[in-house]
Write an enzyme that holds these catalytic residues in place. Structure first.
Site, PDB file in Angstrom:
ATOM      1  N   PHE A  33       0.854  -1.176   0.000  1.00 41.63           N
ATOM      2  CA  PHE A  33       0.000   0.000   0.000  1.00 41.63           C
ATOM      3  C   PHE A  33       0.894   1.231   0.000  1.00 41.63           C
ATOM      4  CE2 PHE A  33      -4.081   2.003   0.771  1.00 41.63           C
ATOM      5  CZ  PHE A  33      -4.950   1.033   0.291  1.00 41.63           C
ATOM      6  N   GLN A  50      -7.272  15.403   4.503  1.00 42.65           N
ATOM      7  CA  GLN A  50      -6.766  14.665   3.337  1.00 42.65           C
ATOM      8  C   GLN A  50      -7.788  14.573   2.200  1.00 42.65           C
ATOM      9  OE1 GLN A  50      -5.973  10.149   3.321  1.00 42.65           O
ATOM     10  NE2 GLN A  50      -3.934  11.051   3.270  1.00 42.65           N
ATOM     11  N   HIS A  86      -8.385  12.549  -1.089  1.00 41.77           N
ATOM     12  CA  HIS A  86      -7.965  11.346  -1.804  1.00 41.77           C
ATOM     13  C   HIS A  86      -8.084  11.646  -3.293  1.00 41.77           C
ATOM     14  CE1 HIS A  86      -7.725   7.226  -3.128  1.00 41.77           C
ATOM     15  NE2 HIS A  86      -7.507   6.814  -1.904  1.00 41.77           N
ATOM     16  N   LEU A  93     -15.236   6.668  -3.190  1.00 37.08           N
ATOM     17  CA  LEU A  93     -13.824   6.377  -3.333  1.00 37.08           C
ATOM     18  C   LEU A  93     -13.529   5.209  -4.259  1.00 37.08           C
ATOM     19  CD1 LEU A  93     -11.297   7.496  -1.879  1.00 37.08           C
ATOM     20  CD2 LEU A  93     -11.309   5.375  -0.603  1.00 37.08           C
ATOM     21  N   GLU A 134      -7.050   3.063  -3.640  1.00 35.86           N
ATOM     22  CA  GLU A 134      -5.674   3.173  -4.096  1.00 35.86           C
ATOM     23  C   GLU A 134      -5.202   1.885  -4.763  1.00 35.86           C
ATOM     24  OE1 GLU A 134      -3.852   5.757  -1.228  1.00 35.86           O
ATOM     25  OE2 GLU A 134      -2.182   4.345  -1.158  1.00 35.86           O
ATOM     26  N   ARG A 194      -0.955  10.474  -1.553  1.00 39.43           N
ATOM     27  CA  ARG A 194      -2.264  11.021  -1.886  1.00 39.43           C
ATOM     28  C   ARG A 194      -2.270  12.535  -2.036  1.00 39.43           C
ATOM     29  NH1 ARG A 194      -5.961   7.401   2.290  1.00 39.43           N
ATOM     30  NH2 ARG A 194      -5.541   5.450   1.190  1.00 39.43           N
ATOM     31  N   HIS A 230     -11.619  13.298   2.260  1.00 39.94           N
ATOM     32  CA  HIS A 230     -11.560  11.913   2.696  1.00 39.94           C
ATOM     33  C   HIS A 230     -11.317  11.707   4.185  1.00 39.94           C
ATOM     34  CE1 HIS A 230     -11.006   7.661   2.232  1.00 39.94           C
ATOM     35  NE2 HIS A 230      -9.744   7.694   2.580  1.00 39.94           N
ATOM     36  N   ARG A 245      -2.116  11.407   6.339  1.00 42.03           N
ATOM     37  CA  ARG A 245      -2.214  10.020   6.790  1.00 42.03           C
ATOM     38  C   ARG A 245      -1.856   9.053   5.675  1.00 42.03           C
ATOM     39  NH1 ARG A 245      -6.065   5.947   6.246  1.00 42.03           N
ATOM     40  NH2 ARG A 245      -7.707   7.287   5.411  1.00 42.03           N
TER      41      ARG A 245
HETATM   42  C1  FAD Z   1     -14.381   5.117   1.540  1.00 43.36           C
HETATM   43  C2  FAD Z   1     -13.360   5.048   2.642  1.00 43.36           C
HETATM   44  C3  FAD Z   1     -12.365   4.075   2.607  1.00 43.36           C
HETATM   45  C4  FAD Z   1     -11.412   3.996   3.612  1.00 43.36           C
HETATM   46  N1  FAD Z   1     -10.462   3.012   3.561  1.00 43.36           N
HETATM   47  C5  FAD Z   1      -9.566   2.903   4.560  1.00 43.36           C
HETATM   48  C6  FAD Z   1      -8.597   1.848   4.563  1.00 43.36           C
HETATM   49  O1  FAD Z   1      -8.553   1.012   3.659  1.00 43.36           O
HETATM   50  N2  FAD Z   1      -7.721   1.771   5.589  1.00 43.36           N
HETATM   51  C7  FAD Z   1      -7.753   2.659   6.615  1.00 43.36           C
HETATM   52  O2  FAD Z   1      -6.950   2.522   7.528  1.00 43.36           O
HETATM   53  N3  FAD Z   1      -8.667   3.658   6.652  1.00 43.36           N
HETATM   54  C8  FAD Z   1      -9.574   3.797   5.655  1.00 43.36           C
HETATM   55  N4  FAD Z   1     -10.495   4.814   5.696  1.00 43.36           N
HETATM   56  C9  FAD Z   1     -10.585   5.675   6.882  1.00 43.36           C
HETATM   57  C10 FAD Z   1     -11.297   4.942   8.020  1.00 43.36           C
HETATM   58  O3  FAD Z   1     -12.253   4.069   7.491  1.00 43.36           O
HETATM   59  C11 FAD Z   1     -12.012   5.885   8.966  1.00 43.36           C
HETATM   60  O4  FAD Z   1     -11.173   6.904   9.332  1.00 43.36           O
HETATM   61  C12 FAD Z   1     -12.415   5.139  10.232  1.00 43.36           C
HETATM   62  O5  FAD Z   1     -13.180   4.011   9.920  1.00 43.36           O
HETATM   63  C13 FAD Z   1     -13.168   5.994  11.227  1.00 43.36           C
HETATM   64  O6  FAD Z   1     -13.592   5.162  12.302  1.00 43.36           O
HETATM   65  P1  FAD Z   1     -14.179   5.745  13.657  1.00 43.36           P
HETATM   66  O7  FAD Z   1     -14.407   4.578  14.542  1.00 43.36           O
HETATM   67  O8  FAD Z   1     -13.316   6.824  14.137  1.00 43.36           O
HETATM   68  O9  FAD Z   1     -15.541   6.417  13.214  1.00 43.36           O
HETATM   69  P2  FAD Z   1     -16.787   5.882  12.359  1.00 43.36           P
HETATM   70  O10 FAD Z   1     -16.626   4.487  11.907  1.00 43.36           O
HETATM   71  O11 FAD Z   1     -17.078   6.930  11.371  1.00 43.36           O
HETATM   72  O12 FAD Z   1     -17.917   5.841  13.433  1.00 43.36           O
HETATM   73  C14 FAD Z   1     -18.457   6.986  14.024  1.00 43.36           C
HETATM   74  C15 FAD Z   1     -19.486   6.547  15.005  1.00 43.36           C
HETATM   75  O13 FAD Z   1     -19.911   7.653  15.772  1.00 43.36           O
HETATM   76  C16 FAD Z   1     -21.288   7.700  15.806  1.00 43.36           C
HETATM   77  N5  FAD Z   1     -21.692   9.094  15.936  1.00 43.36           N
HETATM   78  C17 FAD Z   1     -21.257  10.155  15.225  1.00 43.36           C
HETATM   79  N6  FAD Z   1     -21.887  11.267  15.617  1.00 43.36           N
HETATM   80  C18 FAD Z   1     -22.733  10.899  16.605  1.00 43.36           C
HETATM   81  C19 FAD Z   1     -23.686  11.600  17.409  1.00 43.36           C
HETATM   82  N7  FAD Z   1     -23.913  12.904  17.280  1.00 43.36           N
HETATM   83  N8  FAD Z   1     -24.388  10.901  18.319  1.00 43.36           N
HETATM   84  C20 FAD Z   1     -24.202   9.569  18.457  1.00 43.36           C
HETATM   85  N9  FAD Z   1     -23.328   8.874  17.731  1.00 43.36           N
HETATM   86  C21 FAD Z   1     -22.601   9.524  16.817  1.00 43.36           C
HETATM   87  C22 FAD Z   1     -21.746   7.059  14.533  1.00 43.36           C
HETATM   88  O14 FAD Z   1     -23.039   6.563  14.668  1.00 43.36           O
HETATM   89  C23 FAD Z   1     -20.725   5.962  14.364  1.00 43.36           C
HETATM   90  O15 FAD Z   1     -21.112   4.828  15.108  1.00 43.36           O
HETATM   91  C24 FAD Z   1     -11.451   4.916   4.670  1.00 43.36           C
HETATM   92  C25 FAD Z   1     -12.443   5.882   4.713  1.00 43.36           C
HETATM   93  C26 FAD Z   1     -13.381   5.975   3.711  1.00 43.36           C
HETATM   94  C27 FAD Z   1     -14.395   7.069   3.747  1.00 43.36           C
END
Ligand code: FAD
Ligand code: SF4
Ligand code: FES
Lengths: 582, 253
Positions: free
Chosen positions: A115, A235, A237, A247, A250, A281, A352, A394
């Site tokens: 990657f 970031q 993408h 998305l 990559e 990126r 992103h 990142r």
């Molecule tokens: C299309 C895409 C592909 C990606 N691919 C990769 C990858 O291959 N590898 C990698 O390392 N990263 C990747 N990323 C980045 C990574 O997926 C995210 O940064 C990461 O999953 C975020 O996880 P999190 O647990 O912080 O938040 P999230 O998974 O976004 O969860 C947020 C949580 O908070 C809750 N929440 C939010 N606001 C409130 C509120 N007001 N009240 C109650 N609950 C709330 C939501 O319900 C949810 O449960 C990708 C991102 C995207 C968009």
């Protein structure tokens, strides 16, 4: 008023929140989420999760640490990067033990692939470090964690919307949340609170982020006096589906895809001859925007937010495309009606990932100033937090690692503090729900416009003036526009009076959160007169370590607007800042 | 599915069409239950149906209620009945739906408001089949080994996003709301056929029950609607066979 008392309340059920929840088998815990846990945006991650397991070839966590620091353009706190790279290994094994269906090598171990930005021996060449489960690693992480949470009988409050953070006596006392289902406001009294609420890509018009990625946790904390760190580092993408922003991983460029301008030229060869399309990126995104601005976008309009270039995989052949890039073909067919086997795919940079967020220490405790003073009982992890392992940019597959490593550390630290009685219930502030109730009442009685235009104008101006490339004049204009939108927002009206599943009210609250995040982002970007990682200033195109090797802390004024920008030093241990060359 | 006319991104703007969208509305506060309402809205053939719903909500009627999050078919929030078939609103384009479109909540679920249904019973059924790895043997210091063939054996079920489209299209579910439903069996399959799991017999026992697999009449609606392309009926048949033979056929290496 509905009152709940738990040892720990976790807001967010993505990878970070659930990982924290799993560390607390002996505590009473509640997980609050505005969507059903399996709908969290972690499920969208495709590429993989980095860990130096060395299953395919020699690898060491020190190499992973180095790549993380360099990728982040030396704004990374190196003690945090060390923890990230070291603990990633164990965290990945833990996920496997919970049942995560990783792809396998012939001898039955977790398979790993290359990657962008991950190298062997401090930058010598690419290394296989990304552990993956087909093209749905995030989905499998989220499912596996949710399943394990069911096994551990974690208590969920689904479709509850966080509205406020309760602080009293200088400690965290709990949170307030609104039940979407029936409109009731709930107080959660807790010894410890973890925010794991994800990112805020919805502030930009073209984004890979879910509609739910609205920076709620960041904004709630910010409004309660907690600073937001490094928000100007966002970031983009390079390969989002044209106009839709979805998305295209990559992996396409990893397999050899080309980027083409309207002359059919592989323009990346001109900018970064060795890496070409495989440059990081932030660099690829800037090159795309430059091509478009110079009239070499496919439509040739010179308008960087509405023009596009091509991602071309045709030369890879039908078989490879089918086998290795199923997601890309599927998305291009579904959303553009394009057949990538025979046609190039229109793409543009897409908002992103937030490198910045709520500042924390290595244990996930939220810190409120440059002296790293913790707010006792308040934790943050995942994309909403900034520890900072990503610095100015990142690396791919490093976010999922961040979730599992620092989600776990936050959970473990709380468990330890609970066991030694170092955390207790802070008294609830008087009338804890008043701010939430007042805000909701005001939205119902306001007589101004509805939310739609404010949101669209915010997203457009952020894309145009606080996007891939920025200038002082553009950022000032953007700042004035966001202030105007904030003003209009004060009068915004919710037309739906219902207390049953009022999604209009939710969207308006989310818009308020996005505006607050946008405001901090623009202020940080304007003050940072240098270019580093994801933050590029056309008027200051070079990195300036003498003046800006430091983290921004943006504080909000009680009356609205940014009150002050303060700065926190970067922790440098192993690797002295060098020019980031690829 | 309708075969689509070819539209490229370039003519996206020029080709807007006027849609007539009929939505079956339920507004509990006003005592409205299942009443059709018609909206006229301009859209591009390349708009997702979710974009159309958003447009109505943001410009015509803020009370229109539906769930959504990822907007690209991976989170499972917006399964609904569109032109008579359960689909994700974010994974179907206007070009595939024609200019007269109907949308209603999925059948077989209690309606909360408009297109939003109560998913709690759906998740309760999912939980019933113990959707987690059961294995009390202490894990090794690194990973548990699993061959590519063993990994492949349960791959299909791992794609499920718990959207509920299958279960909401199943006549056996409509007839008997106690039935665990295809989604539960898909997820049971994911663990029953995982070489690392030791809980197959517990799950097979649950699924052999009168609310279990035998209620499936192999009607194939579930497999047709699954937005992840999971061959749902095949997986159910696999589980039936495992019950008959007393154990699942998991590759030994
Ligand atoms: C299309 C895409 C592909 C990606 N691919 C990769 C990858 O291959 N590898 C990698 O390392 N990263 C990747 N990323 C980045 C990574 O997926 C995210 O940064 C990461 O999953 C975020 O996880 P999190 O647990 O912080 O938040 P999230 O998974 O976004 O969860 C947020 C949580 O908070 C809750 N929440 C939010 N606001 C409130 C509120 N007001 N009240 C109650 N609950 C709330 C939501 O319900 C949810 O449960 C990708 C991102 C995207 C968009
Ligand atoms: S099996 Fe398919 S249709 Fe059924 S819940 Fe899973 S993803 Fe949805
Ligand atoms: S909104 Fe996520 S599947 Fe449609």
């Amino acid at each position: 008023m509905a009152y709940h008392k738990f040892d720990v309340v976790i807001v967010g059920s993505g990878g970070a929140g659930l990982m924290a929840a799993m560390q607390l088998p002996n505590a009473s815990i509640a997980v609050i989420s505005k969507v059903y846990p399996t709908r969290s945006h972690t499920g969208a991650a495709q590429g993989g999760v980095a860990a130096a397991l060395g299953n395919q070839e020699e690898d060491h966590w020190q190499w992973h640490m180095y790549d993380t620091v360099k990728g982040g353009d030396y704004l990374v706190d190196q003690d945090a990067a060390e923890v990230l790279a070291q603990e990633a290994i164990d965290a990945v094994y833990e996920l496997e033990h919970w049942g995560l269906p990783f792809n396998r090598t012939d001898d039955g171990r977790i398979d790993q692939r290359r990657f962008g930005g991950h190298t062997r021996n401090f930058g010598e060449g690419p290394v296989r470090r990304s552990c993956y489960a087909a093209d749905r690693t995030g989905h499998m992480i989220l499912q596996t964690m949710y399943q394990t949470a069911i096994k551990n009988q974690v208590r969920f409050f689904n479709e509850f919307f966080l509205t406020d953070l309760l602080i009293s006596d200088g400690r965290c006392a709990g949170v307030v949340a609104y039940s979407i289902r029936d409109g009731e406001v709930h107080t959660f009294h807790a010894k410890a609170v973890v925010f794991a609420t994800g990112g805020y890509g919805r502030a930009w018009s073209i984004t890979s982020n879910a509609l739910a990625c609205t920076g709620d946790g960041m904004a709630v904390a910010y409004r309660r006096g907690i600073p937001l760190e490094d928000m100007e580092f966002y970031q983009f993408h390079p390969t989002g589906i044209y106009r839709v922003g979805v998305l295209l991983s990559e992996a396409a460029r990893g397999e050899g895809a080309y980027l083409l301008n309207n002359e059919g030229e592989r323009f990346m060869q001109r900018y970064t001859p060795t890496l070409a399309e495989l440059a990081p990126r932030d660099i690829v995104s800037r090159c795309i925007v430059t091509e478009i601005r110079e009239g070499r976008g496919i439509a040739g309009t010179g308008e960087d937010t509405t023009d596009y270039v091509y991602l071309d995989v045709r030369h890879l052949g039908e078989q490879k495309i089918r086998e290795k890039l199923p997601d890309i073909t599927d998305f291009a067919r579904t959303y553009l009606r394009i057949e990538p086997i025979t046609e190039p795919v229109p793409i543009q940079p897409t908002a992103h990932y937030a490198m910045g967020g709520i500042p924390t220490d290595l244990e996930g405790q939220v810190i409120v100033d440059e002296n790293r003073t913790p707010l006792v009982g308040f934790y943050a992890a995942g994309e909403c937090a900034c520890v900072s392992v990503h610095g100015a940019n990142r690396l791919g597959t490093n976010s999922l690692v961040d979730l599992i490593v620092f989600g776990r550390r936050a959970g473990k630290h709380i468990a330890k503090q609970l066991a030694t009685n170092d955390l207790d219930f802070a008294p609830l502030p008087k009338d804890p729900e008043s701010a939430t109730r007042d805000a909701i009442e005001r939205l119902h009685s306001n007589t101004g416009e509805t939310e739609g235009p404010i949101r669209e104008e915010m997203r457009t101006v952020m894309m145009k003036l606080c996007g891939v490339m920025r200038t002082a004049a553009g950022l000032k204009e953007c700042q004035a526009k966001i202030a105007e939108l904030q003003e209009r927002y004060r009068n915004v009206r919710v037309t739906d009076p219902s207390t049953t599943f009022n999604t209009e009210l939710m969207e308006v609250l989310e818009l308020g959160n996005l505006l607050d995040c946008a405001e901090a982002t623009v202020a940080g970007a304007l003050a940072r007169e240098e270019s580093r990682g994801g933050h590029f200033r056309e008027d200051f195109p070079d990195r300036d370590d003498a003046n800006f090797l430091k983290h921004t802390l943006a504080y909000r004024d009680d009356e609205g607007g940014v009150k002050a920008l303060r700065y926190k030093p970067v922790t440098i241990t192993e690797f002295q800042p060098k020019e980031r060359k690829y | 599915m309708a075969t689509a006319t070819r539209v490229t991104e370039a003519d996206r703007d020029t080709q807007t069409v006027t849609l007539t969208v009929r939505i079956k509305r339920t507004q509990p506060d006003e005592g409205i239950v299942g009443k059709w309402q018609e909206f006229r809205v301009e859209a591009s053939p390349l708009d997702r149906f979710l974009d159309v719903l958003n447009k109505i909500k943001w410009t015509q009627d803020g009370t229109l209620t539906y769930r959504r999050s990822c907007a690209h078919g991976v989170c499972g929030s917006d399964a609904m009945r569109i032109n008579g078939h359960n689909r994700l609103a974010c994974k179907i384009l206007v070009a595939d739906l024609g200019t007269k479109i109907s949308a209603e909540p999925m059948l077989g679920y209690p309606v909360i408001r408009d297109l939003v249904v109560d998913m709690d019973p759906f998740f309760a059924k999912y939980e019933k089949i113990k959707p987690y790895l059961i294995n009390d043997e202490p894990p090794p210091a690194t990973e548990r080994l699993q061959s590519p063939a063993q990994r492949e054996r349960y791959d299909q079920g791992t794609k499920c996003i718990l959207c509920g489209a299958c279960t909401g299209s199943c006549p056996s579910v409509w007839a008997n709301r106690e039935w665990v439903g295809p989604h539960s069996i898909v997820n049971a399959h994911r663990f029953i056929f995982d070489s690392r799991d030791r809980g197959a017999s517990e799950r097979l026992q649950i699924l052999a029950d009168r609310t279990g697999v035998w209620r499936c009449r192999t009607i194939f609606n579930c497999a047709e609607v699954c937005p992840r392309g999971i061959p749902v009926t095949e997986l159910i048949e696999d589980v039936k066979r495992a019950i008959v033979y007393g154990s699942p056929d998991v590759p030994t290496d």
